[in-house]
Structures are given as structure tokens and as C-alpha cells.
Write a protein that holds these residues in place. Structure first.
Motif, PDB file in Angstrom:
ATOM      1  N   UNK A  86       0.931  -1.166  -0.108  1.00  0.00           N
ATOM      2  CA  UNK A  86       0.081  -0.039  -0.008  1.00  0.00           C
ATOM      3  C   UNK A  86       0.849   1.126   0.039  1.00  0.00           C
ATOM      4  N   UNK A  87       0.746   2.318  -0.746  1.00  0.00           N
ATOM      5  CA  UNK A  87       1.304   3.335  -1.100  1.00  0.00           C
ATOM      6  C   UNK A  87       0.530   4.509  -1.292  1.00  0.00           C
ATOM      7  N   UNK A  88       1.002   5.535  -0.685  1.00  0.00           N
ATOM      8  CA  UNK A  88       0.154   6.864  -1.158  1.00  0.00           C
ATOM      9  C   UNK A  88       0.203   7.206  -2.764  1.00  0.00           C
ATOM     10  N   UNK A  89      -1.005   7.577  -3.253  1.00  0.00           N
ATOM     11  CA  UNK A  89      -1.256   8.011  -4.728  1.00  0.00           C
ATOM     12  C   UNK A  89      -0.073   8.746  -5.254  1.00  0.00           C
ATOM     13  N   UNK A  90       0.442   8.502  -6.001  1.00  0.00           N
ATOM     14  CA  UNK A  90       1.643   9.551  -6.884  1.00  0.00           C
ATOM     15  C   UNK A  90       2.816   8.929  -6.655  1.00  0.00           C
ATOM     16  N   UNK A  91       3.102   7.920  -5.513  1.00  0.00           N
ATOM     17  CA  UNK A  91       4.259   7.346  -5.459  1.00  0.00           C
ATOM     18  C   UNK A  91       5.246   6.625  -6.508  1.00  0.00           C
ATOM     19  N   UNK A  92       6.506   6.925  -6.238  1.00  0.00           N
ATOM     20  CA  UNK A  92       7.263   6.266  -7.569  1.00  0.00           C
ATOM     21  C   UNK A  92       7.739   4.779  -7.272  1.00  0.00           C
ATOM     22  N   UNK A  93       7.472   3.920  -8.073  1.00  0.00           N
ATOM     23  CA  UNK A  93       7.742   2.472  -7.988  1.00  0.00           C
ATOM     24  C   UNK A  93       8.993   2.590  -9.205  1.00  0.00           C
ATOM     25  N   UNK A  94       9.883   1.505  -8.552  1.00  0.00           N
ATOM     26  CA  UNK A  94      10.764   1.156  -9.273  1.00  0.00           C
ATOM     27  C   UNK A  94      10.678  -0.333 -10.173  1.00  0.00           C
ATOM     28  N   UNK A  95      10.707  -0.185 -11.252  1.00  0.00           N
ATOM     29  CA  UNK A  95      10.365  -1.422 -12.109  1.00  0.00           C
ATOM     30  C   UNK A  95      11.402  -2.242 -12.328  1.00  0.00           C
ATOM     31  N   UNK A  96      11.806  -3.382 -12.174  1.00  0.00           N
ATOM     32  CA  UNK A  96      13.034  -3.997 -12.370  1.00  0.00           C
ATOM     33  C   UNK A  96      12.950  -4.656 -13.590  1.00  0.00           C
ATOM     34  N   UNK A  97      13.831  -4.580 -14.416  1.00  0.00           N
ATOM     35  CA  UNK A  97      13.448  -5.090 -15.969  1.00  0.00           C
ATOM     36  C   UNK A  97      14.806  -6.062 -15.918  1.00  0.00           C
TER      37      UNK A  97
END
Length: 100
Positions: A86-97
Motif C-alpha cells: 500500500x502506497x500513497x497515490x503518486x508514489x514512485x515505483x521502481x520497475x526491475x527489468x
């Protein structure tokens, strides 16, 4: 595969005692009042697909890379923080590719 439903039959099966039936238009995943939205799972997607899903869920995203012996190149391994957080709206998520 999508299943079609006969809304009249569904409504008749679930009709309240007073007989009133209301239909609501589905607007996708919506935040629950009082709870932060959860980071959706994007593992197995391309970065472009993951970015679209995260943006639609109200998050920002950045791209990072990691080698993997099991996940093909250019496929999302996971996220940081992990899916379901659960994160606040607008949070940045790192996508690991995966680099393969």
C-alpha cells in the motif's frame, strides 16, 4: 477469455426483497476510502506495459535493470516496493527489468 453475463438474469437472482435493482458502471480499480492504493503486480510484462498499469493505478515509475538466469531479457522481474504494497497515490515505483 471474457465471459458474457446476462445482467437481467444476474439481477433477478440477486434482487433485494423490495424488488429494486441498481446497476453501477464499473470504473476499474478504485482506491478504498481510508486506505492507500496497492502497487499492482506487473511481473512478466514489458516495461511499457508495466508503466501503463502503474500510471493507471495512480503511481509514477522508474526503470532499473538486473541480470536474471530465469526471466527473459526486457521482461519485468518485479518492483520495488513489492507488488501489493500500500502506497500513497503518486508514489514512485521502481520497475526491475531483466537483462537476461
Amino acid at each position: 477469455m471474457h465471459q458474457q453475463l446476462d445482467l437481467c438474469a444476474v439481477a433477478a437472482d440477486h434482487r433485494p426483497a423490495d424488488g429494486d435493482v441498481g446497476l453501477h458502471r464499473h470504473r476499474g480499480l478504485q482506491p478504498v476510502p481510508g486506505r492507500a492504493p496497492a502497487d499492482p503486480s506487473v511481473a512478466g510484462d514489458t516495461y511499457a506495459q508495466a508503466q501503463t498499469a502503474l500510471t493507471a493505478a495512480g503511481f509514477q515509475s522508474t526503470e532499473s535493470y538486473r541480470t536474471s538466469g530465469t526471466v527473459p531479457i526486457n521482461v519485468v522481474i518485479g518492483t520495488n516496493p513489492a507488488a501489493g504494497t500500500s502506497l500513497p497515490p503518486g508514489s514512485t515505483i521502481s520497475v526491475i527489468v531483466s537483462l537476461g
